[in-house]
Design an enzyme around this catalytic site. Structure first.
Site, PDB file in Angstrom:
ATOM      1  N   CYS A 150       0.797  -1.232   0.000  1.00 37.49           N
ATOM      2  CA  CYS A 150       0.000   0.000   0.000  1.00 37.49           C
ATOM      3  C   CYS A 150       0.831   1.286   0.000  1.00 37.49           C
ATOM      4  O   CYS A 150       0.457   2.270  -0.635  1.00 37.49           O
ATOM      5  CB  CYS A 150      -0.984  -0.018   1.168  1.00 37.49           C
ATOM      6  SG  CYS A 150      -0.342  -0.735   2.683  1.00 37.49           S
ATOM      7  N   HIS A 243      -1.910   6.591   3.756  1.00 38.97           N
ATOM      8  CA  HIS A 243      -0.480   6.502   4.070  1.00 38.97           C
ATOM      9  C   HIS A 243       0.212   7.738   3.484  1.00 38.97           C
ATOM     10  O   HIS A 243       0.123   7.996   2.272  1.00 38.97           O
ATOM     11  CB  HIS A 243       0.134   5.236   3.475  1.00 38.97           C
ATOM     12  CG  HIS A 243      -0.350   3.955   4.106  1.00 38.97           C
ATOM     13  ND1 HIS A 243      -1.135   3.912   5.236  1.00 38.97           N
ATOM     14  CD2 HIS A 243      -0.113   2.662   3.766  1.00 38.97           C
ATOM     15  CE1 HIS A 243      -1.370   2.640   5.565  1.00 38.97           C
ATOM     16  NE2 HIS A 243      -0.771   1.871   4.694  1.00 38.97           N
TER      17      HIS A 243
HETATM   18  P1  NAP Z   1      -7.604  -8.966   7.306  1.00 40.00           P
HETATM   19  O1  NAP Z   1      -8.535  -7.863   7.665  1.00 40.00           O
HETATM   20  O2  NAP Z   1      -6.888  -9.680   8.409  1.00 40.00           O
HETATM   21  O3  NAP Z   1      -8.436 -10.059   6.432  1.00 40.00           O
HETATM   22  C1  NAP Z   1      -7.919 -11.332   6.109  1.00 40.00           C
HETATM   23  C2  NAP Z   1      -8.920 -12.156   5.289  1.00 40.00           C
HETATM   24  O4  NAP Z   1      -8.320 -13.436   4.973  1.00 40.00           O
HETATM   25  C3  NAP Z   1     -10.225 -12.481   6.013  1.00 40.00           C
HETATM   26  O5  NAP Z   1     -11.282 -12.530   5.072  1.00 40.00           O
HETATM   27  C4  NAP Z   1      -9.980 -13.889   6.573  1.00 40.00           C
HETATM   28  O6  NAP Z   1     -11.177 -14.644   6.742  1.00 40.00           O
HETATM   29  C5  NAP Z   1      -9.159 -14.492   5.437  1.00 40.00           C
HETATM   30  N1  NAP Z   1      -8.326 -15.611   5.916  1.00 40.00           N
HETATM   31  C6  NAP Z   1      -7.438 -15.595   6.938  1.00 40.00           C
HETATM   32  N2  NAP Z   1      -6.853 -16.809   7.058  1.00 40.00           N
HETATM   33  C7  NAP Z   1      -7.396 -17.580   6.088  1.00 40.00           C
HETATM   34  C8  NAP Z   1      -7.200 -18.948   5.717  1.00 40.00           C
HETATM   35  N3  NAP Z   1      -6.334 -19.738   6.346  1.00 40.00           N
HETATM   36  N4  NAP Z   1      -7.920 -19.429   4.664  1.00 40.00           N
HETATM   37  C9  NAP Z   1      -8.791 -18.640   4.009  1.00 40.00           C
HETATM   38  N5  NAP Z   1      -9.024 -17.332   4.328  1.00 40.00           N
HETATM   39  C10 NAP Z   1      -8.317 -16.831   5.350  1.00 40.00           C
HETATM   40  O7  NAP Z   1      -6.463  -8.450   6.333  1.00 40.00           O
HETATM   41  P2  NAP Z   1      -6.478  -7.196   5.274  1.00 40.00           P
HETATM   42  O8  NAP Z   1      -5.932  -5.962   5.876  1.00 40.00           O
HETATM   43  O9  NAP Z   1      -7.805  -7.165   4.615  1.00 40.00           O
HETATM   44  O10 NAP Z   1      -5.362  -7.670   4.242  1.00 40.00           O
HETATM   45  C11 NAP Z   1      -5.613  -8.698   3.279  1.00 40.00           C
HETATM   46  C12 NAP Z   1      -4.404  -8.820   2.373  1.00 40.00           C
HETATM   47  O11 NAP Z   1      -4.234  -7.598   1.649  1.00 40.00           O
HETATM   48  C13 NAP Z   1      -3.094  -9.077   3.134  1.00 40.00           C
HETATM   49  O12 NAP Z   1      -2.292  -9.948   2.355  1.00 40.00           O
HETATM   50  C14 NAP Z   1      -2.492  -7.688   3.220  1.00 40.00           C
HETATM   51  O13 NAP Z   1      -1.089  -7.724   3.345  1.00 40.00           O
HETATM   52  C15 NAP Z   1      -2.910  -7.097   1.894  1.00 40.00           C
HETATM   53  N6  NAP Z   1      -2.984  -5.629   1.848  1.00 40.00           N
HETATM   54  C16 NAP Z   1      -3.648  -4.933   2.826  1.00 40.00           C
HETATM   55  C17 NAP Z   1      -3.715  -3.536   2.731  1.00 40.00           C
HETATM   56  C18 NAP Z   1      -4.431  -2.688   3.751  1.00 40.00           C
HETATM   57  O14 NAP Z   1      -4.351  -1.453   3.645  1.00 40.00           O
HETATM   58  N7  NAP Z   1      -5.116  -3.264   4.753  1.00 40.00           N
HETATM   59  C19 NAP Z   1      -3.133  -2.884   1.651  1.00 40.00           C
HETATM   60  C20 NAP Z   1      -2.478  -3.631   0.666  1.00 40.00           C
HETATM   61  C21 NAP Z   1      -2.424  -4.998   0.782  1.00 40.00           C
HETATM   62  P3  NAP Z   1     -11.934 -14.758   8.172  1.00 40.00           P
HETATM   63  O15 NAP Z   1     -12.670 -13.452   8.389  1.00 40.00           O
HETATM   64  O16 NAP Z   1     -12.877 -15.902   7.943  1.00 40.00           O
HETATM   65  O17 NAP Z   1     -10.882 -15.019   9.193  1.00 40.00           O
END
Ligand code: NAP
Length: 352
Positions: A150, A243
């Site tokens: 990001c 950010h």
């Molecule tokens: P998050 O809020 O922790 O969400 C994670 C998601 O993955 C949830 O839907 C969760 O499902 C699912 N999950 C977790 N473990 C799993 C498993 N073993 N099998 C299948 N599904 C699983 O994270 P986030 O911030 O949205 O980030 C998601 C991705 O985008 C990450 O790789 C992060 O690095 C990337 N990212 C995030 C941002 C940001 O600004 N937040 C920016 C760029 C990239 P449950 O709800 O069922 O647990």
């Protein structure tokens, strides 16, 4: 473009990025959410019951009624958006690519894979050409395309026009990153309220490596990294979204603040990218007011897809310095993935 909507699946649909994808894709002119998937603890429940919805407004009704699926691949899915954590993404994303889906991912698992296009469509749309080599080497009918970290997304978009014009050689970037960048529940409130945390695990390495790949050039079946020395300092601050980065940059050809401002103001997306629904009219906006950009006031410019640049001035150490701001959940995640998927459709990579 008049065509029937492409059905898409969202992997990790219950998370922070997944929810933003749900909200942004509801009503998208080219895509239709056909399925949502998450971990075993959510699978089998109605989406509106499984999700801890944190987006403004209600859960889009048509999605709220869907039953959350497991992340096992289902052949016949043209596009799978992935908002999975990097760990599960390592096995789930290749399985979907093998089953024929184009996986458009936010996760870091495959960003640095030599045959995975890491894209900011306004900057390096030609890197999409790596997809053919990826499919051939892996024997996949589908494939994986990634958007950057990001912070990197905003830094690279703001610096790419300057790199093309003046040759970026050295970059020092210090970020101030919002808590939504850590997902949900993310950073404990007692750690972040009234404080700044000068460490985000793995983030500095991502900014340094991804910047070189994004600004690099395709050479055969991989990218030759741009020869830029990058030093990143990443910090978590008590902002919700957005950010901000303060950067100092050194170029092969000396650049004055006026030349830099003019270069950034004239920047437009290339043909083929400018026409995509998610590409803002002005991917970069320059704001010369002395205390801008500010996270809260400027984060939503261009519906979150515009990077705002300000405080362009001489740097006594490297030559040029400026401040930039991007929306981590839009330009740095959901919006970036949707724009990448639009590029795939416009490039003829999605059947239909
Ligand atoms: P998050 O809020 O922790 O969400 C994670 C998601 O993955 C949830 O839907 C969760 O499902 C699912 N999950 C977790 N473990 C799993 C498993 N073993 N099998 C299948 N599904 C699983 O994270 P986030 O911030 O949205 O980030 C998601 C991705 O985008 C990450 O790789 C992060 O690095 C990337 N990212 C995030 C941002 C940001 O600004 N937040 C920016 C760029 C990239 P449950 O709800 O069922 O647990």
């Amino acid at each position: 473009m008049s065509r029937s909507p492409v059905p898409v699946t969202i992997l990790g649909a219950t998370g922070t990025v997944g929810q933003r994808l749900v909200r942004m894709l509801a009503g998208h002119p080219w895509f239709e959410i056909a399925a949502v998937a998450a971990s075993e603890q959510s699978a089998g429940r109605r989406y509106e019951d499984a999700v801890r919805w944190r987006e403004p407004g209600p859960v889009p009704a048509a999605v709220g009624r869907l039953t959350v699926q497991s992340c096992d691949p289902r052949p016949g899915t043209p596009i799978a958006f992935s908002a999975l954590d990097a760990g599960p993404a390592r096995t789930i994303e290749p399985a979907w690519a093998e089953s024929g889906a184009l996986v458009v991912t936010n996760a870091s698992a495959f960003r640095m894979d030599p045959q995975v296009p890491l894209l900011v469509p306004e900057v390096n749309p030609d890197h999409l050409g790596l997809l053919a080599a990826q499919r051939q080497r892996r024997g996949w009918r589908g494939g994986i395309v990634a958007n950057p970290n990001c912070s990197t997304a905003a830094i690279v978009l703001a610096l790419a026009p300057l790199h093309r014009a003046f040759g970026l050689e050295r970059l020092v970037a210090a970020t101030m990153q919002a808590v939504s960048g850590a997902g949900y529940p993310g950073v404990p409130s007692l750690d972040i309220l009234a404080s700044v945390i000068p460490y985000i695990a793995g983030e500095e390495d991502k900014v340094e490596r991804e910047t070189r790949k994004l600004l690099g050039t395709v050479a055969g079946e991989q990218v030759a990294d741009a020869p830029i020395t990058v030093s990143a300092h990443t910090n978590r601050v008590p902002a919700v979204d957005g950010h901000l980065a303060v950067v100092s940059a050194g170029f092969a050809r000396p650049v004055s603040p006026d030349e830099a401002r003019e270069t950034l103001e004239q920047f437009r997306a290339p043909r083929g990218v400018a026409e995509l629904p998610s590409t803002p009219e002005r991917p970069i906006e320059v704001d010369d007011r002395p205390a801008r950009p500010q996270t809260r006031l400027d984060v939503d410019r261009g519906a979150g897809m515009t990077v705002t640049v300000g405080r362009i001035r001489r740097c006594p150490v490297l030559g040029l310095r400026l401040v930039l701001l991007g929306h981590n959940l839009v330009r740095g995640a959901a919006g970036a993935a949707i724009q990448n998927a639009e590029l795939l459709v416009a490039s003829g990579e999605v059947g239909g």
